[in-house]
Write a protein that holds these residues in place. Structure first.
Motif, PDB file in Angstrom:
ATOM      1  N   ARG A 294      30.159  55.793  25.807  1.00 49.95           N
ATOM      2  CA  ARG A 294      28.997  55.825  26.706  1.00 49.95           C
ATOM      3  C   ARG A 294      27.809  56.524  26.044  1.00 49.95           C
ATOM      4  N   LEU A 295      28.080  57.604  25.335  1.00 48.58           N
ATOM      5  CA  LEU A 295      26.996  58.314  24.643  1.00 48.58           C
ATOM      6  C   LEU A 295      26.394  57.449  23.541  1.00 48.58           C
ATOM      7  N   ARG A 296      27.236  56.720  22.818  1.00 46.17           N
ATOM      8  CA  ARG A 296      26.716  55.814  21.786  1.00 46.17           C
ATOM      9  C   ARG A 296      25.847  54.731  22.418  1.00 46.17           C
ATOM     10  N   ALA A 297      26.275  54.220  23.560  1.00 41.62           N
ATOM     11  CA  ALA A 297      25.489  53.195  24.257  1.00 41.62           C
ATOM     12  C   ALA A 297      24.144  53.760  24.696  1.00 41.62           C
ATOM     13  N   LEU A 298      24.128  55.007  25.160  1.00 40.42           N
ATOM     14  CA  LEU A 298      22.871  55.630  25.564  1.00 40.42           C
ATOM     15  C   LEU A 298      21.966  55.895  24.365  1.00 40.42           C
ATOM     16  N   GLU A 299      22.554  56.255  23.236  1.00 36.96           N
ATOM     17  CA  GLU A 299      21.746  56.448  22.027  1.00 36.96           C
ATOM     18  C   GLU A 299      21.127  55.128  21.582  1.00 36.96           C
ATOM     19  N   GLU A 300      21.895  54.051  21.649  1.00 36.58           N
ATOM     20  CA  GLU A 300      21.364  52.729  21.309  1.00 36.58           C
ATOM     21  C   GLU A 300      20.261  52.343  22.286  1.00 36.58           C
ATOM     22  N   LEU A 301      20.458  52.668  23.545  1.00 31.86           N
ATOM     23  CA  LEU A 301      19.449  52.403  24.561  1.00 31.86           C
ATOM     24  C   LEU A 301      18.167  53.174  24.259  1.00 31.86           C
ATOM     25  N   GLU A 302      18.311  54.409  23.827  1.00 31.60           N
ATOM     26  CA  GLU A 302      17.147  55.212  23.464  1.00 31.60           C
ATOM     27  C   GLU A 302      16.395  54.569  22.295  1.00 31.60           C
ATOM     28  N   ARG A 303      17.128  54.087  21.302  1.00 34.18           N
ATOM     29  CA  ARG A 303      16.490  53.402  20.165  1.00 34.18           C
ATOM     30  C   ARG A 303      15.775  52.137  20.629  1.00 34.18           C
ATOM     31  N   GLU A 304      16.399  51.419  21.550  1.00 31.87           N
ATOM     32  CA  GLU A 304      15.802  50.190  22.063  1.00 31.87           C
ATOM     33  C   GLU A 304      14.518  50.487  22.851  1.00 31.87           C
ATOM     34  N   ILE A 305      14.519  51.579  23.586  1.00 30.07           N
ATOM     35  CA  ILE A 305      13.298  51.982  24.303  1.00 30.07           C
ATOM     36  C   ILE A 305      12.195  52.302  23.303  1.00 30.07           C
ATOM     37  N   GLY A 306      12.549  53.006  22.235  1.00 29.35           N
ATOM     38  CA  GLY A 306      11.576  53.305  21.189  1.00 29.35           C
ATOM     39  C   GLY A 306      11.017  52.033  20.569  1.00 29.35           C
ATOM     40  N   ALA A 307      11.891  51.055  20.303  1.00 28.54           N
ATOM     41  CA  ALA A 307      11.449  49.785  19.723  1.00 28.54           C
ATOM     42  C   ALA A 307      10.529  49.039  20.683  1.00 28.54           C
ATOM     43  N   SER A 308      10.848  49.081  21.974  1.00 31.28           N
ATOM     44  CA  SER A 308       9.989  48.394  22.948  1.00 31.28           C
ATOM     45  C   SER A 308       8.628  49.062  23.045  1.00 31.28           C
ATOM     46  N   LEU A 309       8.611  50.385  22.981  1.00 33.50           N
ATOM     47  CA  LEU A 309       7.326  51.093  23.003  1.00 33.50           C
ATOM     48  C   LEU A 309       6.510  50.783  21.753  1.00 33.50           C
ATOM     49  N   GLN A 310       7.187  50.667  20.628  1.00 36.59           N
ATOM     50  CA  GLN A 310       6.492  50.323  19.390  1.00 36.59           C
ATOM     51  C   GLN A 310       5.904  48.913  19.490  1.00 36.59           C
TER      52      GLN A 310
END
Length: 116
Positions: free
Chosen positions: A10-26
Motif C-alpha cells: 500500500r505504501l509503494r502504491a501511495l508513493e507511485e501515486l505521489e509520483r503520478e501527481i507530480g507528473a500531472s502537475l508538471q
C-alpha cells in the motif's frame, strides 16, 4: 508478517501515486507555459494535455482504490491485511481474564472469611 507485506504494498502504491501527481502537475505546468506563448504549438499542447488527462485519470482510479480499501478495513469487515479484529479479540479476552481473576480473588477472600 503478511500484514507488513500488505502495508508495504500500500505504501509503494501511495508513493507511485505521489509520483503520478507530480507528473500531472508538471504536464499541467507545461500546458500553461505553452498557452502563455504568443504562438502556442498545437501539437505540443495536445500531447501535454493528453498526458495530463491520463495522469489525472490514473490518480483518480488509484485514490478510489485506496479509499475503498480504507473503507473496508475501517468498517471492521474481515480483511487479510488487517490485524485489527484479531487485536480487538485478544484485548477483549485479556479483559475477560482480568475480570475472572478479580472475581476469583473476591470469592477466595469470602471463603476465607467464612472459614474463620
Amino acid at each position: 508478517m503478511a500484514g507488513f507485506g500488505v502495508a508495504n504494498e500500500r505504501l509503494r502504491a501511495l508513493e507511485e501515486l505521489e509520483r503520478e501527481i507530480g507528473a500531472s502537475l508538471q504536464s499541467a505546468g507545461l500546458v500553461i507555459l505553452e498557452l502563455s506563448k504568443e504562438k502556442p504549438q498545437e501539437r505540443h499542447l495536445d500531447r501535454q494535455a493528453a498526458q495530463f488527462g491520463a495522469a489525472v485519470a490514473k490518480v483518480e482510479a488509484e485514490l478510489s482504490a485506496q479509499i475503498r480499501y480504507l473503507t473496508q478495513v475501517a468498517t471492521g469487515q474481515p480483511h487479510e491485511g488487517s490485524s485489527y479484529a484479531a487485536r480487538k479479540s485478544c484485548q477483549l479476552a485479556l479483559n475477560r481474564l482480568d475480570y475472572a481473576r478479580r472475581r476469583l480473588a473476591e470469592l477466595a477472600r469470602a471463603c476465607e472469611l467464612m472459614l474463620e
